[in-house]
Scaffold this motif. Sequence first.
Motif, PDB file in Angstrom:
ATOM      1  N   VAL A 381      -6.356  58.692  13.820  1.00 54.39           N
ATOM      2  CA  VAL A 381      -6.596  57.595  14.764  1.00 54.39           C
ATOM      3  C   VAL A 381      -5.286  56.984  15.256  1.00 54.39           C
ATOM      4  N   LEU A 382      -4.392  56.654  14.318  1.00 59.13           N
ATOM      5  CA  LEU A 382      -3.127  56.012  14.681  1.00 59.13           C
ATOM      6  C   LEU A 382      -1.980  56.664  13.914  1.00 59.13           C
ATOM      7  N   GLY A 383      -0.800  56.670  14.518  1.00 60.32           N
ATOM      8  CA  GLY A 383       0.424  57.070  13.831  1.00 60.32           C
ATOM      9  C   GLY A 383       1.351  55.869  13.845  1.00 60.32           C
ATOM     10  N   VAL A 384       1.322  55.110  12.754  1.00 60.50           N
ATOM     11  CA  VAL A 384       2.107  53.873  12.703  1.00 60.50           C
ATOM     12  C   VAL A 384       3.540  54.252  12.317  1.00 60.50           C
ATOM     13  N   THR A 385       4.449  54.044  13.261  1.00 63.87           N
ATOM     14  CA  THR A 385       5.810  54.564  13.119  1.00 63.87           C
ATOM     15  C   THR A 385       6.801  53.404  13.087  1.00 63.87           C
ATOM     16  N   ALA A 386       7.744  53.462  12.157  1.00 64.46           N
ATOM     17  CA  ALA A 386       8.721  52.377  12.055  1.00 64.46           C
ATOM     18  C   ALA A 386      10.121  52.946  11.934  1.00 64.46           C
ATOM     19  N   ARG A 387      11.042  52.207  12.499  1.00 61.09           N
ATOM     20  CA  ARG A 387      12.446  52.543  12.394  1.00 61.09           C
ATOM     21  C   ARG A 387      13.058  51.669  11.313  1.00 61.09           C
ATOM     22  N   GLY A 388      14.098  52.183  10.656  1.00 61.96           N
ATOM     23  CA  GLY A 388      14.800  51.372   9.673  1.00 61.96           C
ATOM     24  C   GLY A 388      16.203  51.902   9.513  1.00 61.96           C
ATOM     25  N   GLU A 389      17.090  51.102   8.881  1.00 61.96           N
ATOM     26  CA  GLU A 389      18.463  51.614   8.788  1.00 61.96           C
ATOM     27  C   GLU A 389      18.562  52.774   7.800  1.00 61.96           C
ATOM     28  N   ASP A 390      17.601  52.878   6.900  1.00 63.46           N
ATOM     29  CA  ASP A 390      17.524  54.050   6.029  1.00 63.46           C
ATOM     30  C   ASP A 390      16.048  54.326   5.713  1.00 63.46           C
ATOM     31  N   ILE A 391      15.794  55.391   4.957  1.00 64.59           N
ATOM     32  CA  ILE A 391      14.402  55.771   4.707  1.00 64.59           C
ATOM     33  C   ILE A 391      13.639  54.689   3.928  1.00 64.59           C
ATOM     34  N   PRO A 392      14.199  54.136   2.855  1.00 62.74           N
ATOM     35  CA  PRO A 392      13.434  53.099   2.142  1.00 62.74           C
ATOM     36  C   PRO A 392      13.020  51.943   3.056  1.00 62.74           C
ATOM     37  N   LYS A 393      13.921  51.503   3.937  1.00 63.69           N
ATOM     38  CA  LYS A 393      13.599  50.373   4.816  1.00 63.69           C
ATOM     39  C   LYS A 393      12.538  50.760   5.843  1.00 63.69           C
ATOM     40  N   ALA A 394      12.642  52.006   6.344  1.00 59.64           N
ATOM     41  CA  ALA A 394      11.646  52.458   7.330  1.00 59.64           C
ATOM     42  C   ALA A 394      10.268  52.573   6.675  1.00 59.64           C
ATOM     43  N   ILE A 395      10.230  53.049   5.438  1.00 59.87           N
ATOM     44  CA  ILE A 395       8.944  53.171   4.726  1.00 59.87           C
ATOM     45  C   ILE A 395       8.330  51.784   4.546  1.00 59.87           C
ATOM     46  N   GLU A 396       9.153  50.860   4.114  1.00 66.56           N
ATOM     47  CA  GLU A 396       8.658  49.507   3.839  1.00 66.56           C
ATOM     48  C   GLU A 396       8.051  48.892   5.101  1.00 66.56           C
ATOM     49  N   ARG A 397       8.783  49.058   6.188  1.00 64.69           N
ATOM     50  CA  ARG A 397       8.318  48.473   7.444  1.00 64.69           C
ATOM     51  C   ARG A 397       7.041  49.154   7.944  1.00 64.69           C
ATOM     52  N   ALA A 398       6.992  50.478   7.811  1.00 66.96           N
ATOM     53  CA  ALA A 398       5.801  51.204   8.281  1.00 66.96           C
ATOM     54  C   ALA A 398       4.570  50.745   7.494  1.00 66.96           C
ATOM     55  N   TYR A 399       4.703  50.601   6.168  1.00 67.76           N
ATOM     56  CA  TYR A 399       3.531  50.192   5.383  1.00 67.76           C
ATOM     57  C   TYR A 399       3.192  48.713   5.584  1.00 67.76           C
ATOM     58  N   GLU A 400       4.190  47.911   5.932  1.00 70.39           N
ATOM     59  CA  GLU A 400       3.874  46.517   6.246  1.00 70.39           C
ATOM     60  C   GLU A 400       2.977  46.468   7.500  1.00 70.39           C
ATOM     61  N   ALA A 401       3.319  47.317   8.469  1.00 73.42           N
ATOM     62  CA  ALA A 401       2.513  47.367   9.703  1.00 73.42           C
ATOM     63  C   ALA A 401       1.128  47.946   9.412  1.00 73.42           C
ATOM     64  N   VAL A 402       1.086  49.008   8.621  1.00 70.68           N
ATOM     65  CA  VAL A 402      -0.202  49.627   8.260  1.00 70.68           C
ATOM     66  C   VAL A 402      -1.110  48.590   7.598  1.00 70.68           C
ATOM     67  N   GLY A 403      -0.512  47.737   6.770  1.00 71.16           N
ATOM     68  CA  GLY A 403      -1.267  46.722   6.040  1.00 71.16           C
ATOM     69  C   GLY A 403      -1.950  45.709   6.944  1.00 71.16           C
ATOM     70  N   LYS A 404      -1.490  45.598   8.183  1.00 71.21           N
ATOM     71  CA  LYS A 404      -2.095  44.623   9.115  1.00 71.21           C
ATOM     72  C   LYS A 404      -3.309  45.212   9.836  1.00 71.21           C
ATOM     73  N   ILE A 405      -3.456  46.549   9.756  1.00 75.52           N
ATOM     74  CA  ILE A 405      -4.497  47.230  10.543  1.00 75.52           C
ATOM     75  C   ILE A 405      -5.648  47.621   9.631  1.00 75.52           C
ATOM     76  N   HIS A 406      -6.868  47.464  10.151  1.00 73.96           N
ATOM     77  CA  HIS A 406      -8.020  47.834   9.328  1.00 73.96           C
ATOM     78  C   HIS A 406      -9.212  48.258  10.175  1.00 73.96           C
ATOM     79  N   TRP A 407      -9.983  49.208   9.659  1.00 77.61           N
ATOM     80  CA  TRP A 407     -11.341  49.452  10.156  1.00 77.61           C
ATOM     81  C   TRP A 407     -12.153  50.013   9.005  1.00 77.61           C
ATOM     82  N   GLU A 408     -13.450  49.999   9.168  1.00 78.07           N
ATOM     83  CA  GLU A 408     -14.329  50.459   8.109  1.00 78.07           C
ATOM     84  C   GLU A 408     -14.119  51.958   7.861  1.00 78.07           C
ATOM     85  N   GLY A 409     -13.801  52.291   6.614  1.00 83.17           N
ATOM     86  CA  GLY A 409     -13.641  53.709   6.252  1.00 83.17           C
ATOM     87  C   GLY A 409     -12.243  54.265   6.477  1.00 83.17           C
ATOM     88  N   VAL A 410     -11.293  53.426   6.912  1.00 80.78           N
ATOM     89  CA  VAL A 410      -9.925  53.916   7.164  1.00 80.78           C
ATOM     90  C   VAL A 410      -9.314  54.499   5.881  1.00 80.78           C
TER      91      VAL A 410
END
Length: 428
Positions: A381-410
């Motif tokens: 459905v979605l590809g939530v993509t984040a930029r960061g100065e390194d991989i750990p920061k990009a991962i953190e940001r991507a999952y922070e954004a993912v955490g804001k999105i929801h639908w039934e059964g996601v």
Amino acid sequence: MKVLVVGGGGREHALVWKISQSPLVKEILCAPGNGGISRIAKCVPIKASDIEALARLAGEERVDLTVVGPEEPLVLGIEEEFRRRGLRLFGVSREAATLEGSKSFAKELMEKHGIPTASFRVFENPEEAKAFIKEKDSPCVVKADGLAAGKGVFVCREPEKAMDAVDEIMVRRAFGDAGRKVVIEELLEGEEASFLAITDGETVIGFPPAQDHKPVFDEDRGPNTGGMGAYSPAPVVTGELEERIMETIMVPAVRAMAKEGRPYRGILYAGLMISNGEAKVLEFNVRLGDPEAQPLLVRLKSDIVPLLLAATEGNLEKMEPSWDDGASVCVVMASRGYPGKYERGKVILGLEEAEKMEGVFVFHAGTRFEEGKWLTDGGRVLGVTARGEDIPKAIERAYEAVGKIHWEGVHYRKDIGKKALRRLRRDG
Ligand code: AMP
Ligand code: GLY
């Protein structure tokens, strides 16, 4: 310029997004597109496989450049159809697309031209294939020769499973004519990476390495999907290995295709298995990866349009694309049931909030907008993509954004990028 993008997934949303930033571009069409794409391009309801209708559209609309996302229209000969009508298109010819369209062709090409890959045999008869499996009596991978939407590959640790796979592909014809032949190859161990390049047939420009996550569940469990997430760079591909991949795989493959009378102009994507610092080719694709395109295009600093034009004109040697030094991570959010039969029409909540985050790009793979609401409309459905100065920061940001999105059964994987983190910890 007027640009037409063919396709309607997350990869195409990322392409349209990147192309829309070019000062050279005035208008973008996308066929068929999706809900997210319709906010930045005019979506036209033509299927990516309807090359006749696409060529008519490009002609009538006076499109200056058509960019093809998925493999199917390439394998069907969209490049030839556009060329015949004098229309400019970025994407490989049908003859070059055989590199993805037939696994036996790709394996035989690699064998002939000394490109590193797993040892293999090709069979046109199921009884002979099964006799070979019995005689070998070791782990192997059974692949339908033709296109099977990523489902025609069976990794078999026991010979019985491999025999079943042969029956499924060749006897029951689960993938239709794609199962006229099978490739049986040695099972390789290691870590996978995706290596992409753009080429005009002569010059080959490598992209930064990326890594996909094919299995549906964390820790690479469950059935394979189109890809549940990706990131770039991929630390498993060191700078030294990157050079060797260019020298022993990417450039030789483009040269080999030219020698076979199948000049290769477009994207070349090598799916690699890496073990002890050596890369072997699992498969070639003739297009951008989905979801690899999302983190890669977010990292591309240069205007993509001159690059695409140069590739169609044979001028790529003059180009030097530049990439963001940091990292980017894409987490795919999928519908309940995917990669099997999945639900549609669920209301997506929290999209706007996620999109507002700095360095976050929410690419739509399967959505539609109806009566003021975003609804799910695909497996991915979605590809939530984040930029960061390194991989750990990009991962953190991507999952922070993912955490804001929801639908039934996601559902989505919680461990995208974890292999990179482990490697960075080990090496750092
Ligand atoms: P392919 O479509 O050929 O890339 O295969 C799909 C997936 O099957 C790959 O991403 C790998 O995870 C797995 N695979 C394919 N070939 C092999 C192999 N020779 N050894 C181990 N795994 C493989
Ligand atoms: N992400 C895998 C593919 O595009 O084939």
